[in-house]
Design a protein around this motif. Structure first.
Motif, PDB file in Angstrom:
ATOM      1  N   THR A 266       0.819  -1.209   0.000  1.00 16.60           N
ATOM      2  CA  THR A 266       0.000   0.000   0.000  1.00 16.60           C
ATOM      3  C   THR A 266       0.855   1.263   0.000  1.00 16.60           C
ATOM      4  O   THR A 266       0.320   2.375   0.139  1.00 16.60           O
ATOM      5  CB  THR A 266      -0.936   0.022   1.231  1.00 16.60           C
ATOM      6  OG1 THR A 266      -0.145  -0.119   2.426  1.00 16.60           O
ATOM      7  CG2 THR A 266      -1.945  -1.104   1.155  1.00 16.60           C
ATOM      8  N   SER A 434      -3.267   5.637   0.982  1.00 15.52           N
ATOM      9  CA  SER A 434      -2.702   5.246   2.273  1.00 15.52           C
ATOM     10  C   SER A 434      -2.033   6.443   2.948  1.00 15.52           C
ATOM     11  O   SER A 434      -2.118   6.611   4.166  1.00 15.52           O
ATOM     12  CB  SER A 434      -1.698   4.099   2.102  1.00 15.52           C
ATOM     13  OG  SER A 434      -0.629   4.493   1.260  1.00 15.52           O
ATOM     14  N   LEU A 437      -4.826   8.754   4.406  1.00  6.31           N
ATOM     15  CA  LEU A 437      -5.579   8.240   5.540  1.00  6.31           C
ATOM     16  C   LEU A 437      -4.702   7.834   6.716  1.00  6.31           C
ATOM     17  O   LEU A 437      -5.068   8.029   7.881  1.00  6.31           O
ATOM     18  CB  LEU A 437      -6.426   7.037   5.100  1.00  6.31           C
ATOM     19  CG  LEU A 437      -7.475   7.300   4.019  1.00  6.31           C
ATOM     20  CD1 LEU A 437      -8.180   6.009   3.646  1.00  6.31           C
ATOM     21  CD2 LEU A 437      -8.486   8.344   4.487  1.00  6.31           C
ATOM     22  N   VAL A 438      -3.525   7.258   6.419  1.00  8.70           N
ATOM     23  CA  VAL A 438      -2.728   6.636   7.473  1.00  8.70           C
ATOM     24  C   VAL A 438      -1.677   7.577   8.054  1.00  8.70           C
ATOM     25  O   VAL A 438      -1.404   7.533   9.259  1.00  8.70           O
ATOM     26  CB  VAL A 438      -2.062   5.341   6.940  1.00  8.70           C
ATOM     27  CG1 VAL A 438      -1.136   4.742   7.974  1.00  8.70           C
ATOM     28  CG2 VAL A 438      -3.130   4.333   6.553  1.00  8.70           C
ATOM     29  N   LEU A 475      -6.721   1.058  13.827  1.00  8.12           N
ATOM     30  CA  LEU A 475      -7.344   1.709  12.674  1.00  8.12           C
ATOM     31  C   LEU A 475      -6.360   1.812  11.506  1.00  8.12           C
ATOM     32  O   LEU A 475      -6.742   1.590  10.351  1.00  8.12           O
ATOM     33  CB  LEU A 475      -7.845   3.091  13.078  1.00  8.12           C
ATOM     34  CG  LEU A 475      -8.733   3.837  12.075  1.00  8.12           C
ATOM     35  CD1 LEU A 475      -9.955   3.003  11.716  1.00  8.12           C
ATOM     36  CD2 LEU A 475      -9.157   5.188  12.649  1.00  8.12           C
ATOM     37  N   MET A 476      -5.100   2.147  11.790  1.00  7.68           N
ATOM     38  CA  MET A 476      -4.072   2.189  10.740  1.00  7.68           C
ATOM     39  C   MET A 476      -3.968   0.840  10.031  1.00  7.68           C
ATOM     40  O   MET A 476      -4.014   0.761   8.794  1.00  7.68           O
ATOM     41  CB  MET A 476      -2.704   2.541  11.350  1.00  7.68           C
ATOM     42  CG  MET A 476      -2.483   4.005  11.641  1.00  7.68           C
ATOM     43  SD  MET A 476      -0.957   4.274  12.577  1.00  7.68           S
ATOM     44  CE  MET A 476       0.235   3.404  11.533  1.00  7.68           C
ATOM     45  N   LYS A 478      -6.086  -1.648  10.018  1.00 10.25           N
ATOM     46  CA  LYS A 478      -7.343  -2.030   9.366  1.00 10.25           C
ATOM     47  C   LYS A 478      -7.477  -1.327   8.019  1.00 10.25           C
ATOM     48  O   LYS A 478      -7.864  -1.945   7.012  1.00 10.25           O
ATOM     49  CB  LYS A 478      -8.521  -1.665  10.273  1.00 10.25           C
ATOM     50  CG  LYS A 478      -9.829  -2.316   9.861  1.00 10.25           C
ATOM     51  CD  LYS A 478      -9.771  -3.833  10.083  1.00 10.25           C
ATOM     52  CE  LYS A 478     -11.119  -4.479   9.797  1.00 10.25           C
ATOM     53  NZ  LYS A 478     -11.053  -5.951   9.939  1.00 10.25           N
ATOM     54  N   ILE A 479      -7.157  -0.031   7.975  1.00 10.63           N
ATOM     55  CA  ILE A 479      -7.256   0.724   6.721  1.00 10.63           C
ATOM     56  C   ILE A 479      -6.338   0.121   5.666  1.00 10.63           C
ATOM     57  O   ILE A 479      -6.737  -0.083   4.508  1.00 10.63           O
ATOM     58  CB  ILE A 479      -6.909   2.209   6.963  1.00 10.63           C
ATOM     59  CG1 ILE A 479      -8.023   2.891   7.754  1.00 10.63           C
ATOM     60  CG2 ILE A 479      -6.696   2.932   5.635  1.00 10.63           C
ATOM     61  CD1 ILE A 479      -7.671   4.288   8.222  1.00 10.63           C
ATOM     62  N   LEU A 480      -5.102  -0.180   6.051  1.00 13.94           N
ATOM     63  CA  LEU A 480      -4.143  -0.713   5.081  1.00 13.94           C
ATOM     64  C   LEU A 480      -4.533  -2.117   4.630  1.00 13.94           C
ATOM     65  O   LEU A 480      -4.342  -2.470   3.461  1.00 13.94           O
ATOM     66  CB  LEU A 480      -2.737  -0.717   5.680  1.00 13.94           C
ATOM     67  CG  LEU A 480      -2.140   0.670   5.935  1.00 13.94           C
ATOM     68  CD1 LEU A 480      -0.761   0.558   6.560  1.00 13.94           C
ATOM     69  CD2 LEU A 480      -2.057   1.470   4.639  1.00 13.94           C
ATOM     70  N   ILE A 482      -7.530  -3.202   4.356  1.00 12.02           N
ATOM     71  CA  ILE A 482      -8.656  -3.014   3.422  1.00 12.02           C
ATOM     72  C   ILE A 482      -8.134  -2.546   2.068  1.00 12.02           C
ATOM     73  O   ILE A 482      -8.538  -3.059   1.014  1.00 12.02           O
ATOM     74  CB  ILE A 482      -9.675  -2.002   3.999  1.00 12.02           C
ATOM     75  CG1 ILE A 482     -10.388  -2.605   5.211  1.00 12.02           C
ATOM     76  CG2 ILE A 482     -10.692  -1.603   2.930  1.00 12.02           C
ATOM     77  CD1 ILE A 482     -11.278  -1.626   5.947  1.00 12.02           C
ATOM     78  N   ILE A 483      -7.214  -1.560   2.076  1.00 12.27           N
ATOM     79  CA  ILE A 483      -6.635  -1.073   0.811  1.00 12.27           C
ATOM     80  C   ILE A 483      -5.912  -2.213   0.086  1.00 12.27           C
ATOM     81  O   ILE A 483      -5.938  -2.292  -1.147  1.00 12.27           O
ATOM     82  CB  ILE A 483      -5.670   0.099   1.079  1.00 12.27           C
ATOM     83  CG1 ILE A 483      -6.438   1.298   1.623  1.00 12.27           C
ATOM     84  CG2 ILE A 483      -4.931   0.498  -0.197  1.00 12.27           C
ATOM     85  CD1 ILE A 483      -5.559   2.470   2.036  1.00 12.27           C
TER      86      ILE A 483
END
Length: 708
Positions: A266, A434, A437-438, A475-476, A478-480, A482-483
């Motif tokens: 990502t 990424s 958001l991250v 959350l970091m 989880k976002i990555l 998902i990406i």
């Protein structure tokens, strides 16, 4: 665009110095007498010219001896940095064949824990051959040794940083890769000034004393351990603790393969590397703390700068003093001192000055990938970010905030992409998402983590900060993750040659010049370079569509053979090749070479399968590829084979002699791969020597290949 070189003197100083480092590292070996003589002559020339009144137009007269002096200084920096050039390096006490066990007295200088072993770097103090040596009769020596200790129950507490240990083991030179284009671990260690390694059993290590290392480094190591215990207490899940340790303290031993892949694919891997972002956030935090007490007192100003720099450098020490964080710490030092003295420096001059100081201390950082990426990213942000950011200006603060974050990511990625593709052969298509958001979450996590370290002893505050940090890291991740599931998240198997890399940056430099000058005619140069790049790519593609090659790789305890026709590869290996551990070995051995050959289609088959096409016949280990015949044998053929073969590959320890094999099949050469034991290979090689048969051992000579 005219450059005012007076504003960036370190650019002119860095170039010849860096060229000297490159020249020495890649083979320029002038006798030390002549190097020292030329250094003296160039230095004397500079002194003479500086005492003369030289016209401005003739300033090159001083520049020539200065450039020679810096070039030779770069050469000397590499020479004296290499521990093998030390008079008492332990290599001189090793046996030529490296078969004798050595008794060594050493101090642990680095420690890391892996799933199956401990990895230590030790500095040798004394060495002697077993069994004739005792601690009193050993030779004094210097030098670094990479040491692996397999985990078992015989030693509950492994050696830690600063421990004085007595060890017994065979010491070997690190070996070059046995497969084409594979990761060169020998070169990687060489650039950390490590050239030997040893695999040591727990029972052959004795801890003689503890905490004998550098006191400041010992304090930093103790601080890291203490801070990790705080994180462990609050970050109760493995992935969040792993990311938290890497993000806040540079501790990456706990990061598993799944987490690493998520961050790599990502484009967020830089978050797990302590870098300039951390130094900037810490510096800003310190400035905010000091701003509470405003004073024009000169003593207070210098107290503030000293405290800031001590904390920044101590944090850098805790984080491991990697090249990227050293770059940021040096730049922060220059900027802080400059601000205190009320002098505004050119950012490019400060950047190159930090590189000059860094390379003067550790010249081989010039080849460190992290160091290169760090400097390229900063150049991209400094130059391109303001120009990209001006493209969109909105009345809405949220839109401006989002575009600001995207602009920084685009600016850095623009400059980093060519070198990233050159090293890693891939491009993360969602790097912008990424980053958007991250990165803000990671910045917040750094501040929260610092707060947690400071207030952990206060139950309510410490507990609250710990839960917030856990939530941020969750959350970091989880976002990555998902990406990572998005389609086309990564463009892989990209190949850049060194020429392509250099042309890409040449084009990028001229684009920057054209943007600065705002003249249409200046865009013709980068356009011409892109045409050359396209021509190079087209020529390379045509070449690769016409290639034919056989490669027998060196894979420990396995057989792997690639038959390459154009950009298609027919790969043969064992039946259980889909097992994760075997697949990892195959990728490690072959992937980089396949990328270099621009293979875009791979057909994997079992060694005992049958496969036919117009130019390729494979029948249970008997192969005809073009005009070349190869027999792959793990046992004697039941009946003699009438066809003559160019080569026979012996695999998986068959129990026959060369004479027995010659009675069954006619061949010109014997190839032995790494699926055979060393004992059997030595036996077959002796037989070949006796009967005058040509042989090839992949364990010694590396992968066997043939082009058509």
């Amino acid at each position: 665009m005219m450059i005012d070189w007076r504003e960036v003197p370190f650019v002119r100083l860095l170039l010849p110095f860096a060229l000297g480092i490159v020249a020495r590292e890649y083979g320029l070996a002038l006798p030390q007498f002549w190097v020292n003589l030329l250094l003296g002559v160039s230095l004397l020339s500079m002194v003479i010219f500086s005492l003369q009144r030289v016209k401005f137009r003739q300033r090159w007269v001083f520049g020539i001896p200065l450039s020679i002096f810096l070039f030779l200084t770069g050469c000397q920096a590499v020479f004296y940095n290499n521990e093998l050039n030390e008079a008492h390096h332990f290599q001189q006490f090793l046996s030529p064949h490296q078969q004798t066990e050595q008794l060594c007295l050493a101090t642990v200088t680095d420690f890391s824990e892996r799933p199956n072993n401990y990895r230590l770097t030790v500095s040798l103090n004394k060495i002697g051959a077993v069994p004739n040596s005792t601690p009193d009769s050993m030779h004094h020596c210097t030098g670094n040794l990479l040491m692996y200790i397999r985990k078992d129950s015989t030693l509950k507490t492994p050696p830690q940083y600063g421990d004085l240990i007595l060890l017994k083991s065979k010491i070997r030179l690190t070996e070059s890769p046995k497969n084409p284009d594979a990761f060169d671990f020998k070169q990687y260690l060489h650039r950390q000034n490590i050239h030997h390694q040893a695999f040591v059993a727990m029972g052959n290590i004795q801890i003689l004393a503890e905490r004998r290392g550098n006191p400041i480094q010992q304090l930093a190591t103790d601080c890291q351990k203490y801070l990790l215990t705080i994180l462990k207490k609050h970050l109760t899940t493995e992935q969040e603790f792993a990311v938290g340790g890497a993000l806040l303290l540079g501790y990456r031993d706990a990061v598993d393969e799944d987490v690493r892949n998520a961050y790599v694919q990502t484009g967020a891997m830089h978050i797990l590397a302590i870098s300039g972002m951390h130094i900037v956030l810490i510096f800003q935090g310190l400035q905010w703390v000091f701003s509470v007490y405003k004073s024009g007192n000169r003593r207070f100003r210098w107290t503030k700068i000293i405290v800031s720099l001590v904390l920044i450098w101590f944090f850098s020490l805790i984080a491991g003093l990697g090249a990227s964080i050293l770059r940021a710490a040096i730049m922060a030092t220059f900027l802080t001192i400059g601000q205190t003295m009320k002098r505004k420096g050119n950012i490019y001059n400060i950047l190159t000055a930090s590189a000059f100081v860094l390379l003067l201390w550790q010249p081989l950082f010039l080849f460190d990938v992290g160091c290169q990426l760090s400097y390229f990213a900063v150049v991209g942000i400094v130059y391109f970010y303001p120009k990209i950011q001006k493209i969109i200006i909105s009345k809405h603060k949220i839109i401006n905030y989002i575009w600001d974050g995207l602009s920084i990511g685009f600016a850095a990625q623009l400059v980093v992409t060519p070198i990233s593709i050159y090293y890693f052969h891939q491009f993360p298509t969602y790097f912008w998402l990424s980053g958007l958001l991250v990165v803000p979450l990671s910045n917040g996590a750094i501040y929260i983590g610092i707060g947690l370290f400071l207030f952990d002893k206060l139950p309510v505050i410490g507990y609250t900060l710990g839960k917030i940090l856990l939530g941020c890291l969750f959350l970091m991740n989880k976002i990555l993750l998902i990406i990572q599931t998005f389609p086309h998240r990564i463009v892989d198997k990209l190949s850049f040659s060194l020429i392509t890399l250099l042309l890409s940056y040449l084009a990028l430099i001229h684009i920057a010049v054209a943007i600065q000058s705002r003249q249409l005619r200046t865009f013709f140069t980068p356009l011409s370079i892109f045409i050359i790049l396209s021509s190079v790519y087209a020529f390379s593609t045509i070449q690769h569509t016409q290639q034919k090659r056989i490669i027998i790789y060196n894979v420990y305890k396995h057989t792997l053979i690639d038959f390459v026709e154009g950009t298609t590869c027919f790969s043969f290996t064992e039946a259980d090749s889909n097992a994760v551990n075997i697949q990892n070995k195959i990728e490690y051995a072959a992937d980089n070479h396949r990328i270099k050959l621009k293979i875009n289609e791979i057909h994997t088959s079992n060694l005992y399968n049958t496969l036919k096409n117009p130019h390729f016949n494979y029948l249970k280990g008997l192969v005809q590829f073009d005009s070349f015949r190869l027999a792959i044998l793990d046992k004697l053929p039941e009946k003699p084979i009438d066809l003559p073969f160019d080569a026979v590959l012996i695999r998986n320890n068959p129990g026959f002699s060369m004479e027995e094999l010659r009675q069954k099949i006619q061949f010109r050469q014997v190839i032995m791969d790494a699926s055979n034991s060393l004992r059997n290979v030595d036996m077959w090689k002796n037989m070949c020597i006796t009967i005058g048969m040509s042989f090839y051992d992949t364990n010694v000579s590396g992968a066997w290949s043939k082009d058509f």
